[in-house]
Write an enzyme that holds these catalytic residues in place. Structure first.
Site: not given
Length: 222
Positions: A19-21, A167
């Site tokens: 997951a892209k934070w 994101e």
């Protein structure tokens, strides 16, 4: 390591998806003498702005440890990037007060140092060592282990977390070592478009920094 943008969220064989934070990329180091350094991707020292992260590093992490990750702040069950921005300029008593109001978390996604340099290890081995670090030391908040998967279906499910501030996805080859400045990772960012009226901007019109937007409600009022 940096990521190059891609147009599709495809998790390929031999790659892992994370997951892209919506936060600040950061590296945290606890040296052999027990000193803590939290710095941005550009090398800016952010340690004084996040005293709760420094305190947690001293309390929970072993010496000679380096972690790559993302600084985030939660507010009302979603990531609040604006609170993170507000915290960067604070020091001393102001930083301590901000830590109580908007506590930060460190989402760890890579282990680059643990009793020696691990950057030459492949991602899969570094990931296993990172999971081992969390398990062996029982790391709790503010430490968060970034989820990682090789299952495309699970990675697709994470795209639904955008409402909470995720994101998109980051893709990393399982056999890659960690090479500074190299864009071997890939990133896919979810983009949502909508129409709005621009009422004001800050910064130059050709490259505005922020926008004041208006939208019409159900009754037709702006």
């Amino acid at each position: 390591m940096f990521a190059a943008p891609v147009s599709a969220p495809a998790l390929l064989p031999g790659w892992a998806g994370e997951a892209k934070w919506d936060g600040y990329r950061a590296q945290l180091a606890v040296d052999a003498g027990g000193r803590v350094l939290l710095r941005s991707r550009r090398g800016t020292d952010m340690t004084a702005s996040f005293p709760e992260i420094r305190a947690a590093a001293l309390a929970q992490l072993p010496a000679d440890t380096g972690i790559d990750g993302e600084l985030v702040v939660w507010e009302r069950e979603r990531l609040a990037f604006e609170r993170l921005q507000q915290r960067l300029a604070r020091r001393g008593a102001a930083a301590a007060q901000a830590a109580r109001e908007w506590p930060a978390h460190f989402v760890a996604f890579d282990l680059v140092q643990r009793g020696g340099d691990l950057t030459v290890w492949p991602y899969a081995r570094r990931r296993a060592a990172l999971e081992e670090l969390f398990a062996d030391h029982g790391l709790t908040a503010p430490w968060v282990l970034c989820p990682s998967t090789t299952a495309p279906a699970l990675a697709q499910e994470w795209l639904a977390w955008t409402a909470a501030g995720v994101e998109g996805l980051c893709f990393k080859r399982l056999e890659d070592s960690s090479r500074g400045g190299v864009r071997s990772w890939r990133k896919y960012k979810v983009r949502v478009t909508t129409e709005a009226v621009i009422g004001a901007v800050t910064g130059p019109l050709t490259a505005p920094r922020t926008l004041l937007l208006g939208r019409y409600g159900p009754a037709g009022r702006l």
